[in-house]
Design an enzyme around this catalytic site. Structure first.
Site, PDB file in Angstrom:
ATOM      1  N   GLY A   1     -20.671   6.401   3.248  1.00 48.52           N
ATOM      2  CA  GLY A   1     -19.729   6.826   2.220  1.00 48.52           C
ATOM      3  C   GLY A   1     -20.432   6.979   0.887  1.00 48.52           C
ATOM      4  O   GLY A   1     -21.428   6.298   0.608  1.00 48.52           O
TER       5      GLY A   1
ATOM      6  N   LYS B   1       0.862  -1.190   0.000  1.00 44.59           N
ATOM      7  CA  LYS B   1       0.000   0.000   0.000  1.00 44.59           C
ATOM      8  C   LYS B   1       0.884   1.220   0.000  1.00 44.59           C
ATOM      9  O   LYS B   1       2.027   1.162   0.470  1.00 44.59           O
ATOM     10  CB  LYS B   1      -0.887   0.018   1.268  1.00 44.59           C
ATOM     11  CG  LYS B   1      -2.153   0.810   1.097  1.00 44.59           C
ATOM     12  CD  LYS B   1      -3.185   0.017   0.314  1.00 44.59           C
ATOM     13  CE  LYS B   1      -4.494   0.692   0.178  1.00 44.59           C
ATOM     14  NZ  LYS B   1      -5.547  -0.279  -0.165  1.00 44.59           N
TER      15      LYS B   1
ATOM     16  N   GLY C   1     -18.354   7.486  -2.120  1.00 39.82           N
ATOM     17  CA  GLY C   1     -17.258   7.502  -3.086  1.00 39.82           C
ATOM     18  C   GLY C   1     -17.458   6.403  -4.118  1.00 39.82           C
ATOM     19  O   GLY C   1     -18.572   5.891  -4.297  1.00 39.82           O
ATOM     20  N   ASN C   2     -16.371   6.036  -4.768  1.00 42.01           N
ATOM     21  CA  ASN C   2     -16.437   5.059  -5.859  1.00 42.01           C
ATOM     22  C   ASN C   2     -17.068   3.734  -5.431  1.00 42.01           C
ATOM     23  O   ASN C   2     -17.946   3.203  -6.128  1.00 42.01           O
ATOM     24  CB  ASN C   2     -15.011   4.847  -6.401  1.00 42.01           C
ATOM     25  CG  ASN C   2     -14.928   3.688  -7.360  1.00 42.01           C
ATOM     26  OD1 ASN C   2     -14.651   2.550  -6.975  1.00 42.01           O
ATOM     27  ND2 ASN C   2     -15.200   3.946  -8.620  1.00 42.01           N
TER      28      ASN C   2
HETATM   29  N1  GLU Z   1      -7.175   0.104  -3.293  1.00 43.16           N
HETATM   30  C1  GLU Z   1      -7.956  -1.062  -3.602  1.00 43.16           C
HETATM   31  C2  GLU Z   1      -8.019  -1.988  -2.402  1.00 43.16           C
HETATM   32  O1  GLU Z   1      -7.900  -1.568  -1.264  1.00 43.16           O
HETATM   33  C3  GLU Z   1      -7.473  -1.742  -4.876  1.00 43.16           C
HETATM   34  C4  GLU Z   1      -6.048  -2.189  -4.883  1.00 43.16           C
HETATM   35  C5  GLU Z   1      -5.555  -2.644  -6.225  1.00 43.16           C
HETATM   36  O2  GLU Z   1      -6.288  -2.652  -7.193  1.00 43.16           O
HETATM   37  O3  GLU Z   1      -4.365  -3.011  -6.287  1.00 43.16           O
HETATM   38  O4  GLU Z   1      -8.292  -3.145  -2.538  1.00 43.16           O
END
Ligand code: GLU
Length: 428
Positions: free
Chosen positions: A219, A107, A221-222
């Site tokens: 929320g 991350k 959002g997306n």
């Molecule tokens: N940020 C998204 C998650 O928490 C997607 C991560 C990704 O596609 O690598 O799962």
């Protein structure tokens, strides 16, 4: 756990310890999996529009890559901390394992508030971030993606910067790119849709018809928007949704018993996430305080915002009618709230299973990038449904067989797969 003392990484480690006990993991494996393999902390200096220089703190945590290249999004958030990034990277590790895709977990983040930045300033942060980690990420080492407050455009700026450094095209460096620029159809919908595929399966387990159900969402959002869209298409009714208004740093809930309409609400939402109350009221919505999302008399709660939302303090507000919690967010529920949810017999679809649709589609995006051949949207979403459904069934079967709470069952499967990969490689 009080709100001020909340530390997402300590929570993620506590969840891991519980799974490690159930699996009876040896101490070497525990030590390895309790902490990230690698982390990068760096500064991103940016010449702001007013001529001043502002320095932003950036992070990338590569938690584990025993099952394949690290994979995980980048979050731009004013309250970002290294421990939040560590927790999110750890959850990514279990997430890719539970859906059984050949990737590890990572991350990234930048402490910044995109609402107060111009497009030019955002672009400079994005390009600065990738320059700092260019030597340490790549299609076969660590693949970033979007997360809270990062977008396909930000992914494309990062890709462009990386390709300029590398002197060649590497579309598989990053996922969540715009469609037509190496992105996959269905990626924008994937996390929200994936959440609803798992909720659909949970309802089936409980023998409840989806079109008889109502939901309250935290929320807007997306993840939330596409979850609501698919849930509505399947016949469910979302009666309330909470949103965060950046202008006064406060959250609110809009409620309409006959169901909210995402398109209509987006039409009256400003660029700070605020919904115009006068227009909302004209359309028949009530405006309530932000924490009202959790106390609604509905069948399903969908927390789709941030971590630490269903805590020891707020869990008591959950209405007795609620039968399912589907976690679209990462880490929305604290361990003390988990105890209450388990005791009350509410069916939990835990975060890294419920919201794995995004990374699963990211994996499909990388596969398409490698082939340089792009699939139709139906094909992507069909494959996504198969992956999510089989991951859900594996977790629910283990939960039934071993009489485990759904979160613990998901952890047992995810952690065990990663531990086995570490063992097979001879690391532990
Ligand atoms: N940020 C998204 C998650 O928490 C997607 C991560 C990704 O596609 O690598 O799962």
């Amino acid at each position: 756990m009080s709100t001020t003392a909340f530390n997402a990484f300590e929570m993620a480690q506590a969840q891991f310890d519980k799974a490690a006990d159930i699996l009876d993991l040896d101490s070497g494996t525990r030590d390895l999996l309790r902490n990230p393999l690698r982390e990068f902390h760096f500064s991103i200096p940016v010449r702001m529009d007013d001529g001043s220089v502002q320095v932003f703190r950036g992070f990338r945590v590569q938690y584990n890559d025993a099952r394949g290249p690290c994979k995980g999004g980048i979050r731009f958030h004013p309250a970002e901390t290294i421990d939040t990034v560590r927790a999110l990277a750890m959850w990514m590790t279990w997430k890719t394992a539970v859906v059984d895709i050949p990737l590890g977990g990572s991350k990234g983040g930048v402490i910044c508030d995109p609402h107060n930045l111009s497009q030019r300033e955002l672009e400079l942060i994005a390009r600065g971030w990738i320059r700092q980690v260019a030597k340490n990420v790549g299609p076969i080492t660590d693949v970033p993606a979007p997360d809270v407050m990062t977008s396909p455009q930000i992914m494309l700026w990062m890709l462009d910067e990386y390709e300029t450094i590398a002197g060649a095209k590497y579309p598989g460096l990053i996922t969540g790119k715009p469609v037509g620029m190496g992105g996959s159809l269905g990626r924008t919908e994937a996390t929200g849709y994936g959440l609803i595929y798992t909720v659909r399966e949970a309802l089936q387990e409980l023998d409840i018809r989806l079109d008889d159900t109502t939901a309250s969402v935290q929320g807007f959002g997306n993840v939330a928007q596409y979850a609501i869209q698919l849930y509505n298409q399947m016949g469910g009714t979302v009666v309330s949704v909470s949103y965060w208004d950046q202008k006064d740093n406060t959250s609110y809930v809009v409620r309409r018993t006959e169901g909210i309409d995402v398109k209509q609400l987006l039409g009256i939402t400003d660029r700070f996430g605020g919904i115009a109350d006068d227009k909302a009221k004209e359309l028949g919505y009530e405006i309530l305080p932000g924490d009202a999302w959790i106390e609604q008399e509905v069948d399903i709660l969908l927390p789709c915002a941030l971590e630490n939302q269903i805590s020891g303090e707020t869990v008591e507000k959950i209405h007795s009618k609620v039968k399912i919690i589907g976690e679209g967010a990462n880490g929305p529920t604290t361990p003390d709230a988990d105890k209450v949810i388990q005791d009350r017999g509410i069916y939990l679809v835990p975060d890294f299973l419920a919201n794995a649709g995004g990374v699963t589609c990211s994996y499909f995006e990388q596969v398409q990038n490698s082939m340089n051949y792009y699939w139709q949207k139906d094909e992507v979403l069909g494959k996504l449904d198969i992956k999510m459904t089989s991951a859900f069934r594996a977790v629910s079967e283990l939960a039934k067989k071993r009489k485990l709470y759904m979160r613990d069952a998901a952890f047992v499967i995810g952690v065990n797969r990663v531990a086995m990969a570490c063992r097979d490689r001879g690391w532990v």
